[in-house]
Design a protein around this motif. Structure first.
Motif, PDB file in Angstrom:
ATOM      1  N   THR A 221      16.464 -34.589   5.393  1.00 42.81           N
ATOM      2  CA  THR A 221      16.943 -33.276   5.834  1.00 42.81           C
ATOM      3  C   THR A 221      16.145 -32.160   5.174  1.00 42.81           C
ATOM      4  N   LYS A 222      16.297 -30.955   5.726  1.00 45.21           N
ATOM      5  CA  LYS A 222      15.561 -29.820   5.153  1.00 45.21           C
ATOM      6  C   LYS A 222      16.327 -29.165   4.002  1.00 45.21           C
ATOM      7  N   ALA A 223      17.610 -29.468   3.891  1.00 45.62           N
ATOM      8  CA  ALA A 223      18.407 -28.887   2.811  1.00 45.62           C
ATOM      9  C   ALA A 223      19.603 -29.771   2.503  1.00 45.62           C
ATOM     10  N   MET A 224      20.049 -29.700   1.265  1.00 42.62           N
ATOM     11  CA  MET A 224      21.259 -30.395   0.844  1.00 42.62           C
ATOM     12  C   MET A 224      22.242 -29.389   0.269  1.00 42.62           C
ATOM     13  N   VAL A 225      23.515 -29.677   0.475  1.00 41.92           N
ATOM     14  CA  VAL A 225      24.594 -28.910  -0.142  1.00 41.92           C
ATOM     15  C   VAL A 225      25.412 -29.881  -0.984  1.00 41.92           C
ATOM     16  N   ILE A 226      25.505 -29.618  -2.281  1.00 40.66           N
ATOM     17  CA  ILE A 226      26.368 -30.411  -3.160  1.00 40.66           C
ATOM     18  C   ILE A 226      27.570 -29.535  -3.517  1.00 40.66           C
ATOM     19  N   ASP A 227      28.730 -29.967  -3.112  1.00 42.75           N
ATOM     20  CA  ASP A 227      29.953 -29.171  -3.286  1.00 42.75           C
ATOM     21  C   ASP A 227      30.613 -29.542  -4.611  1.00 42.75           C
ATOM     22  N   MET A 228      30.378 -28.704  -5.624  1.00 49.84           N
ATOM     23  CA  MET A 228      30.935 -28.962  -6.951  1.00 49.84           C
ATOM     24  C   MET A 228      32.232 -28.196  -7.184  1.00 49.84           C
ATOM     25  N   ARG A 229      32.917 -27.794  -6.127  1.00 52.08           N
ATOM     26  CA  ARG A 229      34.244 -27.175  -6.264  1.00 52.08           C
ATOM     27  C   ARG A 229      35.284 -28.282  -6.416  1.00 52.08           C
ATOM     28  N   THR A 230      35.004 -29.168  -7.337  1.00 52.22           N
ATOM     29  CA  THR A 230      35.788 -30.384  -7.519  1.00 52.22           C
ATOM     30  C   THR A 230      35.442 -30.969  -8.864  1.00 52.22           C
ATOM     31  N   TYR A 231      36.088 -32.077  -9.211  1.00 53.17           N
ATOM     32  CA  TYR A 231      35.700 -32.848 -10.396  1.00 53.17           C
ATOM     33  C   TYR A 231      35.064 -34.133  -9.893  1.00 53.17           C
ATOM     34  N   PRO A 232      33.876 -34.480 -10.401  1.00 51.78           N
ATOM     35  CA  PRO A 232      33.201 -35.678  -9.893  1.00 51.78           C
ATOM     36  C   PRO A 232      34.070 -36.925  -9.986  1.00 51.78           C
ATOM     37  N   LYS A 233      34.068 -37.685  -8.917  1.00 54.25           N
ATOM     38  CA  LYS A 233      34.847 -38.918  -8.886  1.00 54.25           C
ATOM     39  C   LYS A 233      34.361 -39.892  -9.948  1.00 54.25           C
ATOM     40  N   GLN A 234      33.049 -39.876 -10.198  1.00 52.51           N
ATOM     41  CA  GLN A 234      32.454 -40.723 -11.232  1.00 52.51           C
ATOM     42  C   GLN A 234      31.586 -39.846 -12.131  1.00 52.51           C
ATOM     43  N   SER A 235      31.674 -40.074 -13.428  1.00 53.53           N
ATOM     44  CA  SER A 235      31.065 -39.150 -14.387  1.00 53.53           C
ATOM     45  C   SER A 235      29.546 -39.068 -14.276  1.00 53.53           C
ATOM     46  N   ASP A 236      28.905 -40.129 -13.810  1.00 53.80           N
ATOM     47  CA  ASP A 236      27.443 -40.118 -13.750  1.00 53.80           C
ATOM     48  C   ASP A 236      26.909 -39.748 -12.368  1.00 53.80           C
ATOM     49  N   PHE A 237      27.759 -39.245 -11.485  1.00 57.18           N
ATOM     50  CA  PHE A 237      27.349 -39.004 -10.098  1.00 57.18           C
ATOM     51  C   PHE A 237      26.121 -38.105 -10.011  1.00 57.18           C
ATOM     52  N   VAL A 238      26.177 -36.951 -10.647  1.00 56.33           N
ATOM     53  CA  VAL A 238      25.078 -35.982 -10.520  1.00 56.33           C
ATOM     54  C   VAL A 238      23.802 -36.529 -11.150  1.00 56.33           C
ATOM     55  N   TRP A 239      23.932 -37.308 -12.221  1.00 57.07           N
ATOM     56  CA  TRP A 239      22.736 -37.883 -12.842  1.00 57.07           C
ATOM     57  C   TRP A 239      22.123 -38.957 -11.945  1.00 57.07           C
ATOM     58  N   GLU A 240      22.955 -39.655 -11.198  1.00 58.08           N
ATOM     59  CA  GLU A 240      22.431 -40.648 -10.261  1.00 58.08           C
ATOM     60  C   GLU A 240      21.740 -39.985  -9.072  1.00 58.08           C
ATOM     61  N   ILE A 241      22.358 -38.931  -8.551  1.00 64.46           N
ATOM     62  CA  ILE A 241      21.708 -38.251  -7.423  1.00 64.46           C
ATOM     63  C   ILE A 241      20.488 -37.477  -7.910  1.00 64.46           C
ATOM     64  N   GLY A 242      20.502 -37.115  -9.197  1.00 62.91           N
ATOM     65  CA  GLY A 242      19.344 -36.427  -9.771  1.00 62.91           C
ATOM     66  C   GLY A 242      18.075 -37.255  -9.743  1.00 62.91           C
ATOM     67  N   LYS A 243      18.218 -38.573  -9.692  1.00 65.80           N
ATOM     68  CA  LYS A 243      17.046 -39.444  -9.615  1.00 65.80           C
ATOM     69  C   LYS A 243      16.264 -39.216  -8.325  1.00 65.80           C
ATOM     70  N   TYR A 244      16.946 -38.692  -7.307  1.00 67.98           N
ATOM     71  CA  TYR A 244      16.281 -38.404  -6.030  1.00 67.98           C
ATOM     72  C   TYR A 244      15.768 -36.969  -5.960  1.00 67.98           C
ATOM     73  N   LEU A 245      16.364 -36.069  -6.759  1.00 66.51           N
ATOM     74  CA  LEU A 245      16.127 -34.629  -6.584  1.00 66.51           C
ATOM     75  C   LEU A 245      15.026 -34.054  -7.455  1.00 66.51           C
ATOM     76  N   PHE A 246      14.717 -34.704  -8.565  1.00 63.55           N
ATOM     77  CA  PHE A 246      13.797 -34.133  -9.546  1.00 63.55           C
ATOM     78  C   PHE A 246      12.471 -34.865  -9.575  1.00 63.55           C
ATOM     79  N   ALA A 247      11.422 -34.104  -9.928  1.00 62.95           N
ATOM     80  CA  ALA A 247      10.092 -34.702 -10.057  1.00 62.95           C
ATOM     81  C   ALA A 247       9.839 -35.191 -11.478  1.00 62.95           C
ATOM     82  N   ALA A 248      10.658 -34.697 -12.426  1.00 62.74           N
ATOM     83  CA  ALA A 248      10.505 -35.085 -13.830  1.00 62.74           C
ATOM     84  C   ALA A 248      11.817 -34.828 -14.556  1.00 62.74           C
ATOM     85  N   PRO A 249      12.072 -35.521 -15.650  1.00 67.34           N
ATOM     86  CA  PRO A 249      13.309 -35.291 -16.412  1.00 67.34           C
ATOM     87  C   PRO A 249      13.381 -33.856 -16.925  1.00 67.34           C
ATOM     88  N   MET A 250      14.576 -33.290 -16.917  1.00 67.12           N
ATOM     89  CA  MET A 250      14.779 -31.907 -17.342  1.00 67.12           C
ATOM     90  C   MET A 250      15.850 -31.821 -18.418  1.00 67.12           C
TER      91      MET A 250
END
Length: 586
Positions: free
Chosen positions: A413-442
């Motif tokens: 897709t050309k854009a993603m929306v991550i809706d963080m108006r919630t509490y993550p169902k699993q604590s590592d969710f954003v770090w797992e999806i971050g593996k797809y979103l970043f070019a290098a560790p931040m």
């Protein structure tokens, strides 16, 4: 490398600490456990205080707490320090001068015995976020001898573990408050026990809260303000409301005094209508009406409530808000919304605005602790495509196990929306999806840890530890499209840390409104006599440059707040704005 999150499993930790304390007691029998003199009451009855008594009790409360966490004799469990408070308090209440009070306190400390001192352990100044503050030694009218005693205790040779407190471990530096009797059976504790609750909470927050400096009032002044309030609380409800007001002073969205305690039933009520509200521009607006769903002509979505049972909304808010703790007003109103429609009757008279015209209605109310309606579940399971080229992801509903399949589609897709108006169902969710979103560790944040050897000291956790919290991996085929992250006052704690992590990505825009401002890990609840308890944030979280997140929350790049019109028309204005930005529309 496995990412380590500071998520405290309170039930497990409490169980382990209790079991450990039980074993130690059976083996060593600390002297503190043998003291039963005040088990049924403090024998202190007060109805009013003179200004001198208020001042002297304030000094006593600070010195009592200082000794509890600094004097080496406490580490051995030789004293039931709660009961020692009850022994000295009557003497403090009858002194006539500061000099007499100081002599009494000097003797009290001297009688604890001698101890070894130790050289202050050097700490790199760059690693220190906050130092202990003992200005009150010289501003409380203490004698030179008393100040010298306290300063000697400051450099006492202490161990990491005290009979009353220990850190959970180096990686989760949460203070565990041990051997603290809850005194839950005292529904309306006597004056001595009420003051004990005040002194205990004030000192625990003084020495183990990383955000003590962010309260609206100087924390040192809060103790003196609440001494007479705790003494004059005339009944169980008055006492427990005073406890709630004290906890609200810390301005921490992680903290809560349960509004479901039996004493609060008459204050909040035991019934509520099948209506849900949110606050828009500080006014309660219907966000869901089961009556409307069922075809009953009472309140409808988007209507603004003006009064309840003939009491104006502004007055009700003034009465309720002081007892609700939160880091900022939007989150305080979020919490208030859950209790605002509670009432003591099965019927509720409401005035409201419908199409700009004032109307009245009567709502049927039902037991507040039994929800008798079911709202329709969201159509998606946490992932959907919007306009075929925007991936919408909801971490509160989507499982990490589903990410691989979801990202196969989302990466195109050309854009993603991550809706963080919630509490993550699993604590590592954003770090797992971050593996797809970043070019290098931040780098995303810096944490601080407290200390039991130097109570009140907060230092940054090691860089090696923080490296484990980095988001992203080195890869050339990472997602390059726009990323929109949605936030509001529901975004709290781990959700806020997750947004901090995502915000380090280029081509990312944070859309919405102020978050809950409670970043960090909540600690073990602190108990008050009477069956109340509240935790608070114990691990400080800051941006990599040291900038605060507590109370401020995550500041959006584009501010969008729901409107009455949007709620009425069933629009998600925050999501709509994100989509417009994706399409380069204002």
């Amino acid at each position: 490398m496995k990412i380590k999150f500071l998520v405290l499993l309170l039930l497990s930790i409490t169980f382990n600490v209790t079991a450990q304390s039980t074993k130690e007691t059976e083996k060593e029998k600390p002297k503190a456990t043998l003291d039963k003199e005040f088990a049924t009451g403090s024998k202190i009855e007060l109805s009013a205080l003179t200004p001198m008594q208020v001042n002297n009790l304030t000094v006593l409360g600070k010195i009592w707490g200082f000794l509890k966490y600094h004097h080496p004799v406490m580490a051995k469990g030789n004293y039931n320090w709660d009961f020692e408070l009850f022994r000295i308090m009557p003497k403090i209440l009858v002194v006539k001068t500061d000099a007499e009070r100081n002599q009494l306190l000097v003797k009290w400390i001297t009688d604890l015995g001698t101890f070894k001192t130790a050289a202050v352990k050097p700490v790199d100044a760059k690693q220190i976020k906050y130092r202990p503050n003992f200005d009150w030694f010289t501003t409380s009218g203490l004698s030179k001898t008393l100040v010298e005693q306290l300063n000697q205790i400051r450099i006492a040779d202490r161990t990491e573990e005290n009979y009353y407190v220990k850190l959970y471990d180096a990686e989760t530096p949460i203070a565990i408050f041990k051997n603290e009797a809850p005194y839950a059976t005292f529904k309306y504790p006597d004056a001595g026990y009420r003051l004990l609750g005040l002194f205990k909470f004030w000192n625990i927050f003084e020495y183990f809260a990383p955000y003590k400096n962010l309260t609206d009032k100087p924390w040192g002044n809060v103790l003196k303000e609440y001494v007479p309030k705790f003494v004059t609380a005339k009944d169980e409800l008055g006492y427990k409301l005073t406890v709630a007001a004290l906890v609200a002073e810390i301005k921490d969205s992680h903290a809560d005094i349960s509004p479901y305690d039996n004493a609060f039933r008459n204050f909040y009520g035991t019934f509520k209508p099948n209506i849900e509200i949110v606050f828009v521009d500080n006014a309660p607006v219907v966000s869901y009406s089961n009556d409307e769903v069922m075809g009953i002509n009472t309140l409808k979505k988007g209507e603004v409530i003006q009064s309840i049972n003939n009491v104006p909304v502004a007055q009700l808010m003034k009465e309720k808000l002081p007892y609700i703790t939160a880091s900022n007003l939007p989150t305080q109103l979020r919490k208030l919304a859950l209790q605002f429609l509670r009432t003591t009757d099965t019927l509720m008279q409401v005035t409201y605005l419908r199409n700009s015209k004032a109307e009245k209605t009567t709502l049927k109310c039902f037991p507040y602790n039994r929800r008798n309606y079911t709202k329709a579940a969201p159509a998606d399971t946490g992932f959907k495509l919007i306009d075929t080229d925007i991936a919408y992801i909801h971490p509160g509903r989507l499982n990490v196990k589903s990410l691989k399949e979801v990202m196969t589609v989302a990466m195109k897709t050309k854009a993603m929306v991550i809706d963080m108006r919630t509490y993550p169902k699993q604590s590592d969710f954003v770090w797992e999806i971050g593996k797809y979103l970043f070019a290098a560790p931040m780098e995303i944040a810096r944490y601080t840890a407290g200390s039991t050897e130097t109570p009140g000291l907060f230092t940054y956790m090691s860089d090696d530890y923080m490296k484990m919290l980095r988001i992203g991996e080195t890869r050339a085929d990472n997602y390059k499209g726009k990323l929109m992250v949605l936030i509001n006052e529901e975004t709290q704690s781990l959700a806020e840390l997750s947004v901090m992590a995502l915000s380090t990505r280029p081509n990312t825009i944070i859309v919405g409104s102020q978050t809950a401002g409670a970043d960090g890990t909540v600690g073990m609840p602190v108990t008050f006599p009477g069956g109340l308890a509240s935790g608070f944030t114990q691990i400080g979280v800051y941006y990599p440059n040291g900038k605060e997140t507590q109370r401020i929350g995550i500041v959006p790049n584009v501010v969008v707040k729901p409107t009455v019109k949007g709620i009425k028309e069933d629009k998600d204005e925050v999501l709509d704005k994100a989509i417009a930005l994706i399409h380069n529309k204002k």
